[in-house]
Design an enzyme around this catalytic site. Structure first.
Site, mmCIF file in Angstrom:
data_model
loop_
_atom_site.group_PDB
_atom_site.id
_atom_site.type_symbol
_atom_site.label_atom_id
_atom_site.label_comp_id
_atom_site.label_asym_id
_atom_site.label_seq_id
_atom_site.Cartn_x
_atom_site.Cartn_y
_atom_site.Cartn_z
ATOM 1 N N HIS A 46 54.390 12.637 16.532
ATOM 2 C CA HIS A 46 55.385 11.568 16.604
ATOM 3 C C HIS A 46 55.753 11.351 18.050
ATOM 4 C CE1 HIS A 46 58.956 9.183 15.755
ATOM 5 N NE2 HIS A 46 58.441 9.015 14.554
ATOM 6 N N HIS A 96 51.726 3.451 12.802
ATOM 7 C CA HIS A 96 53.152 3.335 12.452
ATOM 8 C C HIS A 96 53.262 3.449 10.927
ATOM 9 C CE1 HIS A 96 57.272 2.270 12.735
ATOM 10 N NE2 HIS A 96 57.196 0.981 13.026
ATOM 11 N N ASP A 103 55.372 10.502 7.125
ATOM 12 C CA ASP A 103 54.287 9.939 6.319
ATOM 13 C C ASP A 103 53.370 10.985 5.707
ATOM 14 O OD1 ASP A 103 54.938 7.253 6.621
ATOM 15 O OD2 ASP A 103 54.076 7.206 8.614
HETATM 16 N N1 CMC Z 1 46.103 14.344 15.449
HETATM 17 C C1 CMC Z 1 45.452 14.905 16.495
HETATM 18 N N2 CMC Z 1 45.846 14.815 17.760
HETATM 19 C C2 CMC Z 1 46.964 14.118 18.005
HETATM 20 C C3 CMC Z 1 47.705 13.508 16.969
HETATM 21 C C4 CMC Z 1 47.235 13.644 15.666
HETATM 22 N N3 CMC Z 1 47.891 13.096 14.652
HETATM 23 N N4 CMC Z 1 48.768 12.882 17.506
HETATM 24 C C5 CMC Z 1 48.712 13.088 18.828
HETATM 25 N N5 CMC Z 1 47.615 13.835 19.128
HETATM 26 C C6 CMC Z 1 47.228 14.327 20.450
HETATM 27 C C7 CMC Z 1 46.591 13.228 21.282
HETATM 28 O O1 CMC Z 1 45.196 13.187 21.103
HETATM 29 C C8 CMC Z 1 46.994 13.641 22.668
HETATM 30 O O2 CMC Z 1 46.159 14.720 23.051
HETATM 31 P P1 CMC Z 1 45.664 14.846 24.590
HETATM 32 O O3 CMC Z 1 46.931 15.123 25.366
HETATM 33 O O4 CMC Z 1 44.690 15.960 24.591
HETATM 34 O O5 CMC Z 1 45.053 13.531 24.950
HETATM 35 C C9 CMC Z 1 48.401 14.232 22.492
HETATM 36 O O6 CMC Z 1 48.422 14.700 21.135
HETATM 37 C C10 CMC Z 1 49.510 13.199 22.689
HETATM 38 O O7 CMC Z 1 49.231 12.079 21.861
HETATM 39 P P2 CMC Z 1 49.648 10.589 22.190
HETATM 40 O O8 CMC Z 1 48.798 9.669 21.398
HETATM 41 O O9 CMC Z 1 49.683 10.409 23.682
HETATM 42 O O10 CMC Z 1 51.143 10.591 21.679
HETATM 43 P P3 CMC Z 1 51.974 9.338 21.227
HETATM 44 O O11 CMC Z 1 53.391 9.701 21.395
HETATM 45 O O12 CMC Z 1 51.499 8.096 21.902
HETATM 46 O O13 CMC Z 1 51.571 9.204 19.692
HETATM 47 C C11 CMC Z 1 51.599 8.951 17.373
HETATM 48 C C12 CMC Z 1 52.434 9.313 18.607
HETATM 49 C C13 CMC Z 1 52.498 8.937 16.149
HETATM 50 C C14 CMC Z 1 51.014 7.562 17.572
HETATM 51 C C15 CMC Z 1 50.472 9.994 17.225
HETATM 52 O O14 CMC Z 1 50.992 11.286 17.075
HETATM 53 C C16 CMC Z 1 49.537 9.675 16.049
HETATM 54 O O15 CMC Z 1 48.603 8.875 16.205
HETATM 55 N N6 CMC Z 1 49.777 10.289 14.842
HETATM 56 C C17 CMC Z 1 49.003 9.947 13.667
HETATM 57 C C18 CMC Z 1 49.515 8.660 13.059
HETATM 58 C C19 CMC Z 1 50.829 8.877 12.330
HETATM 59 O O16 CMC Z 1 50.990 9.814 11.568
HETATM 60 N N7 CMC Z 1 51.757 7.951 12.562
HETATM 61 C C20 CMC Z 1 53.051 7.950 11.853
HETATM 62 C C21 CMC Z 1 54.187 8.194 12.784
HETATM 63 S S1 CMC Z 1 55.683 8.572 11.866
HETATM 64 C C22 CMC Z 1 56.072 7.128 11.039
HETATM 65 C C23 CMC Z 1 56.657 6.127 11.923
HETATM 66 O O17 CMC Z 1 57.805 6.285 12.345
HETATM 67 O O18 CMC Z 1 55.947 5.152 12.203
#
Ligand code: CMC
Length: 431
Positions: free
Chosen positions: A307, A268, A363
């Site tokens: 996201h 986050h 971010d």
């Molecule tokens: N790098 C590589 N792969 C990713 C990333 C990433 N940053 N984000 C998601 N994926 C992949 C993930 O491995 C999954 O792949 P698969 O379907 O093969 O298993 C797919 O994309 C879906 O990911 P998820 O984790 O199920 O998606 P989510 O909606 O739960 O996650 C997130 C959203 C923000 C937690 C995630 O994209 C992430 O960890 N990003 C990096 C951390 C980040 O930048 N966070 C800041 C968010 S914006 C600020 C805020 O509002 O907090």
């Protein structure tokens, strides 16, 4: 003729149910009538991480993640970033309408005149180690503020709510700046209420021996825009924490400490810090392809990408990219920018990221700006917390005013052992 209902047939019993659809959703409680037998508890919905569950009605922030739209009270984020100020935007977020000149003056005066801290707060900030993570100190300090303002327990009194909003919005930048000064061993710089919200924050961060600090107008404005972009983001993890903790009717300082703690995590608000650590670790643009290969192989995430809601370019990231150039003209170009641009270029052309709809989020570039302003990476989530305080509080008040809101208490699907008899120690065997 179409009806705004959902017809569900339970194949266990053959019974059909008609469930009303309101605002594009069904009320999960209506599922409880669906029972397989007389004593059945009734059907529940299972949704870890709230992927498809609305927990409230809200009128504050609208996001359409598929096309990259973000609006506060109907106003597009791009227009607010261009035309508004952080304090004006926070007035809008709380009240639903843009203020008149007199309303804005009153709002700003009240926030700017709640910036001083009780001197005891300095003492417990002093108690933290010099290398304590600023978010840990901030979270603890916010929680401690509740002990200074016991009147804040009158959570349903609109006057008290207003007072705590002024106090929290006024004091958070002061706490944040004191936390920073403590970490680097500088004396605390007191607020200067003649300055703007962000100008005063820069004053408390950077004032040395000069009698009056003059913030650089470009940096002051850039920070103000960054605060606008971070002010609210509907039901994200930390806002959900604010509402969850607040639903027990605790005071807003305690609830806000919970929200800030949720923000701290690397998925986050801690992501901006992780982006900078990642860029520094990559080190140079020629190492980017190997890094991306590692991410695709599951060796880590591309921080600042992806996201839960945006499946398109985060509109906030677009604005930030523009203001980064203005900041770098004053501070000099951040050498890590080239690595970030190369990461973005390669990722946006790569099937892995395209298929999963992973785009830069807020971010990805914000940390580069904060770093160019001279802030250490550990302070980045703290800046996010200052800006988001307005959103957390507006959502907290909206929750308190919503007659449908109740103590947040989810159900679970119990998969553990069935009832069994206690086994005395002498009859137990290692698993
Ligand atoms: N790098 C590589 N792969 C990713 C990333 C990433 N940053 N984000 C998601 N994926 C992949 C993930 O491995 C999954 O792949 P698969 O379907 O093969 O298993 C797919 O994309 C879906 O990911 P998820 O984790 O199920 O998606 P989510 O909606 O739960 O996650 C997130 C959203 C923000 C937690 C995630 O994209 C992430 O960890 N990003 C990096 C951390 C980040 O930048 N966070 C800041 C968010 S914006 C600020 C805020 O509002 O907090």
């Amino acid at each position: 003729m179409t009806a705004d209902t959902l017809t569900v047939t339970d194949n266990r019993t053959g019974t059909s149910y008609e469930i009303p659809i309101e605002n594009g959703a069904i009320n999960a409680s209506h599922l409880r009538q669906i029972k397989a037998s007389e004593g059945d508890f009734g059907l529940m919905s299972y949704d870890p991480g709230f992927l498809n569950t609305a927990s409230c009605h809200s009128r504050i922030t609208y996001i359409d993640g598929d096309v990259g739209i973000l609006r506060y009270r109907g106003y597009p984020i791009e227009q607010l970033a261009e035309e508004s100020t952080y304090l004006e935007t926070t007035y809008l977020i709380f009240h639903g309408e843009l203020p008149t000149a007199a309303e804005l003056e009153d709002w700003s005066w009240n926030i700017n005149h709640h910036t001083l801290l009780h001197e005891n707060i300095k003492k417990f900030i002093d108690g933290f180690k010099y290398d304590a993570h600023p978010m840990g100190t901030l979270v603890s300090s916010i929680a401690a503020l509740s002990t200074f303002y016991p009147d804040s327990k009158n959570i349903f009194d609109p006057e008290s709510q207003r007072k705590q909003v002024f106090r929290l919005m006024g004091k958070i930048p002061t706490v944040a700046a004191f936390v920073y000064r403590h970490a680097i061993g500088l004396p605390y710089a007191y607020p200067d209420n003649d300055l703007s919200y962000t100008g005063n924050f820069l004053n408390m961060l950077y004032k040395m021996t000069e009698l009056k600090y003059s913030p650089d107008p470009v940096l002051e404005k850039a920070l103000d825009v960054l605060f606008i972009l971070h002010a609210d983001h509907e039901q994200n993890c930390s806002t959900n924490a604010m509402r969850n903790v607040g639903s027990s009717q605790t005071d807003p300082y305690s609830a806000l400490a919970g929200a800030a703690a949720a923000l701290y995590g690397p998925l986050h608000g801690g992501a901006n810090e992780m982006v900078l650590r990642m860029l520094a670790e990559i080190g140079s643009t020629d190492k980017v392809p190997a890094f991306i290969k590692g991410v695709k192989a599951g060796e880590g995430r591309l921080m600042g990408f992806g996201h839960r809601v945006y499946k398109n370019y985060d509109p906030r990231a677009k604005v930030i990219k523009r203001i980064a150039d203005q900041v770098f003209e004053v501070t000099g170009r951040n050498p890590l920018l080239d690595i970030a641009l190369e990461l973005e270029r390669i990722a946006l052309e790569d099937d892995y990221f395209i298929q999963r709809k992973l785009y830069p989020n807020v971010d990805f570039y914000s940390g580069l700006i904060y770093q160019s302003m001279g802030l250490p990476v550990s302070m980045f989530p703290v800046l996010f917390a200052i800006a988001r305080t307005s959103g957390w509080l507006a959502q907290w008040i909206e929750m308190l005013e919503d007659p449908e809101q109740k103590l947040a208490r989810p159900r679970q699907l119990y998969l553990g052992s069935d009832v069994r008899d206690y086994v005395p120690m002498n009859r137990r065997q290692a698993a």
